[in-house]
Design a protein around this motif. Structure first.
Motif, PDB file in Angstrom:
ATOM      1  N   ARG A 106      65.148  33.232  39.137  1.00 21.06           N
ATOM      2  CA  ARG A 106      63.992  34.115  39.338  1.00 21.06           C
ATOM      3  C   ARG A 106      64.417  35.519  39.721  1.00 21.06           C
ATOM      4  O   ARG A 106      63.838  36.497  39.273  1.00 21.06           O
ATOM      5  N   HIS A 107      65.447  35.616  40.561  1.00 19.23           N
ATOM      6  CA  HIS A 107      65.937  36.947  40.937  1.00 19.23           C
ATOM      7  C   HIS A 107      66.562  37.662  39.733  1.00 19.23           C
ATOM      8  O   HIS A 107      66.395  38.864  39.572  1.00 19.23           O
ATOM      9  N   ILE A 108      67.275  36.919  38.905  1.00 11.67           N
ATOM     10  CA  ILE A 108      67.871  37.514  37.708  1.00 11.67           C
ATOM     11  C   ILE A 108      66.764  38.031  36.792  1.00 11.67           C
ATOM     12  O   ILE A 108      66.848  39.144  36.258  1.00 11.67           O
ATOM     13  N   LEU A 109      65.716  37.240  36.619  1.00 14.89           N
ATOM     14  CA  LEU A 109      64.602  37.657  35.762  1.00 14.89           C
ATOM     15  C   LEU A 109      63.884  38.886  36.316  1.00 14.89           C
ATOM     16  O   LEU A 109      63.419  39.735  35.556  1.00 14.89           O
ATOM     17  N   ALA A 110      63.789  38.999  37.634  1.00  8.94           N
ATOM     18  CA  ALA A 110      63.055  40.107  38.258  1.00  8.94           C
ATOM     19  C   ALA A 110      63.881  41.383  38.360  1.00  8.94           C
ATOM     20  O   ALA A 110      63.321  42.463  38.564  1.00  8.94           O
ATOM     21  N   THR A 111      65.183  41.293  38.195  1.00  6.56           N
ATOM     22  CA  THR A 111      66.069  42.442  38.381  1.00  6.56           C
ATOM     23  C   THR A 111      66.110  43.299  37.127  1.00  6.56           C
ATOM     24  O   THR A 111      66.333  42.808  36.028  1.00  6.56           O
ATOM     25  N   LYS A 112      65.921  44.582  37.326  1.00  6.57           N
ATOM     26  CA  LYS A 112      65.973  45.536  36.209  1.00  6.57           C
ATOM     27  C   LYS A 112      67.366  46.153  36.060  1.00  6.57           C
ATOM     28  O   LYS A 112      67.760  46.561  34.985  1.00  6.57           O
ATOM     29  N   ASP A 153      74.274  41.245  36.671  1.00  7.13           N
ATOM     30  CA  ASP A 153      75.605  40.671  36.468  1.00  7.13           C
ATOM     31  C   ASP A 153      76.158  40.088  37.763  1.00  7.13           C
ATOM     32  O   ASP A 153      76.807  39.039  37.763  1.00  7.13           O
ATOM     33  N   THR A 154      75.899  40.773  38.874  1.00  8.90           N
ATOM     34  CA  THR A 154      76.342  40.287  40.183  1.00  8.90           C
ATOM     35  C   THR A 154      75.673  38.951  40.503  1.00  8.90           C
ATOM     36  O   THR A 154      76.324  38.013  40.980  1.00  8.90           O
ATOM     37  N   LEU A 155      74.374  38.843  40.239  1.00 13.26           N
ATOM     38  CA  LEU A 155      73.653  37.599  40.489  1.00 13.26           C
ATOM     39  C   LEU A 155      74.166  36.463  39.598  1.00 13.26           C
ATOM     40  O   LEU A 155      74.320  35.325  40.061  1.00 13.26           O
ATOM     41  N   ILE A 156      74.427  36.779  38.350  1.00 12.79           N
ATOM     42  CA  ILE A 156      74.945  35.761  37.428  1.00 12.79           C
ATOM     43  C   ILE A 156      76.320  35.288  37.890  1.00 12.79           C
ATOM     44  O   ILE A 156      76.596  34.083  37.931  1.00 12.79           O
ATOM     45  N   THR A 157      77.184  36.228  38.273  1.00 11.92           N
ATOM     46  CA  THR A 157      78.514  35.866  38.765  1.00 11.92           C
ATOM     47  C   THR A 157      78.417  35.030  40.034  1.00 11.92           C
ATOM     48  O   THR A 157      79.095  34.010  40.178  1.00 11.92           O
ATOM     49  N   PHE A 158      77.548  35.463  40.954  1.00 12.73           N
ATOM     50  CA  PHE A 158      77.339  34.697  42.188  1.00 12.73           C
ATOM     51  C   PHE A 158      76.849  33.289  41.856  1.00 12.73           C
ATOM     52  O   PHE A 158      77.346  32.299  42.419  1.00 12.73           O
ATOM     53  N   LEU A 178      78.728  29.877  42.812  1.00 13.11           N
ATOM     54  CA  LEU A 178      78.033  28.911  43.655  1.00 13.11           C
ATOM     55  C   LEU A 178      77.929  27.559  42.955  1.00 13.11           C
ATOM     56  O   LEU A 178      78.214  26.514  43.541  1.00 13.11           O
ATOM     57  N   TYR A 179      77.554  27.573  41.678  1.00 10.15           N
ATOM     58  CA  TYR A 179      77.402  26.332  40.928  1.00 10.15           C
ATOM     59  C   TYR A 179      78.738  25.630  40.734  1.00 10.15           C
ATOM     60  O   TYR A 179      78.797  24.410  40.682  1.00 10.15           O
ATOM     61  N   THR A 180      79.808  26.396  40.629  1.00 17.24           N
ATOM     62  CA  THR A 180      81.132  25.787  40.502  1.00 17.24           C
ATOM     63  C   THR A 180      81.472  25.017  41.774  1.00 17.24           C
ATOM     64  O   THR A 180      81.905  23.864  41.716  1.00 17.24           O
ATOM     65  N   TRP A 181      81.239  25.629  42.934  1.00 16.55           N
ATOM     66  CA  TRP A 181      81.516  24.937  44.195  1.00 16.55           C
ATOM     67  C   TRP A 181      80.544  23.785  44.421  1.00 16.55           C
ATOM     68  O   TRP A 181      80.936  22.727  44.925  1.00 16.55           O
ATOM     69  N   LEU A 182      79.290  23.982  44.039  1.00 13.26           N
ATOM     70  CA  LEU A 182      78.339  22.876  44.139  1.00 13.26           C
ATOM     71  C   LEU A 182      78.765  21.728  43.232  1.00 13.26           C
ATOM     72  O   LEU A 182      78.611  20.556  43.583  1.00 13.26           O
ATOM     73  N   GLY A 183      79.292  22.086  42.066  1.00 14.97           N
ATOM     74  CA  GLY A 183      79.771  21.064  41.137  1.00 14.97           C
ATOM     75  C   GLY A 183      80.879  20.227  41.732  1.00 14.97           C
ATOM     76  O   GLY A 183      80.909  19.002  41.572  1.00 14.97           O
ATOM     77  N   VAL A 184      81.791  20.864  42.446  1.00 12.99           N
ATOM     78  CA  VAL A 184      82.854  20.123  43.127  1.00 12.99           C
ATOM     79  C   VAL A 184      82.237  19.183  44.162  1.00 12.99           C
ATOM     80  O   VAL A 184      82.612  18.009  44.262  1.00 12.99           O
ATOM     81  N   ILE A 194      71.745  28.731  34.350  1.00 16.68           N
ATOM     82  CA  ILE A 194      71.851  30.187  34.351  1.00 16.68           C
ATOM     83  C   ILE A 194      71.213  30.765  33.081  1.00 16.68           C
ATOM     84  O   ILE A 194      70.781  31.916  33.067  1.00 16.68           O
ATOM     85  N   PHE A 195      71.110  29.972  32.031  1.00 21.38           N
ATOM     86  CA  PHE A 195      70.455  30.442  30.799  1.00 21.38           C
ATOM     87  C   PHE A 195      69.003  30.830  31.050  1.00 21.38           C
ATOM     88  O   PHE A 195      68.483  31.736  30.415  1.00 21.38           O
TER      89      PHE A 195
END
Length: 175
Positions: free
Chosen positions: A65-71, A77-82, A86-92, A140-141
């Motif tokens: 939602r934050h990615i969609l709202a960001t202009k 890009d920062t949100l996507i990278t974050f 985060l998802y990588t560590w959650l995946g572990v 993330i898509f």
């Protein structure tokens, strides 16, 4: 914009239909190739692992939602990278939690009497956790306004999984 919406909506319908059909086919495969006792073991393991995606704590939705709202492209890009980190560590964490839960389940008295090896539960836990890990990453898509890709992957995953299951059962692999 309208074309992207219809493409996403179409793939969503295809995805839902695929999930329904492959779930019904999986149920038929399980009941055709496994005894009721063994199917019960699998059904409980599947139910337990179905809750593992909730370990993401809702972060995927909030980040999307934050990615969609960001202009601002840099902030996006920062949100996507974050999100990816985060998802990588959650995946572990998902892999470890899944292995722990199913290992404990493997030592339940009813399971031991079925003679199902611990290696089955470890393999099941790791493969299921890797799928959950991929599913979390696919999220993330949505934030990147690429929902069609998410639904395409969901559709392909459903058909690949059920065909792998059918292939394995046809070769007598049972569990």
């Amino acid at each position: 914009m309208l074309t992207a919406f219809f493409k996403a909506a179409t793939w969503r319908v295809v995805s839902i239909a695929s999930l329904l059909l492959t779930s019904l086919y999986s149920l038929w495969l399980f009941t055709s190739y496994l005894s009721p006792e063994r199917y019960g073991v699998i059904a409980i393991a599947l139910t337990v692992t179905a809750y593992i995606p909730y370990l993401d704590g809702g972060f995927r939705t909030v980040i999307s939602r934050h990615i969609l709202a960001t202009k601002d492209p840099a902030e996006r890009d920062t949100l996507i990278t974050f999100g990816q980190k985060l998802y990588t560590w959650l995946g572990v964490g998902v892999v470890l939690a899944n292995v722990l839960v199913l290992t404990l389940y493997a030592f339940a008295p009813g399971i031991r009497t079925e003679g199902i090896p611990l290696s089955f539960f470890l393999f099941f836990a790791i493969s299921n956790a890797l799928f959950v890990f991929a599913y979390i990453q696919w999220g993330i898509f949505v934030g990147a306004q690429e929902q069609s890709k998410f639904f395409i992957l969901q559709t392909l995953s459903a058909w690949l999984s059920v065909n792998a299951l059918a292939w394995a059962f046809a070769r007598g692999w049972e569990l």
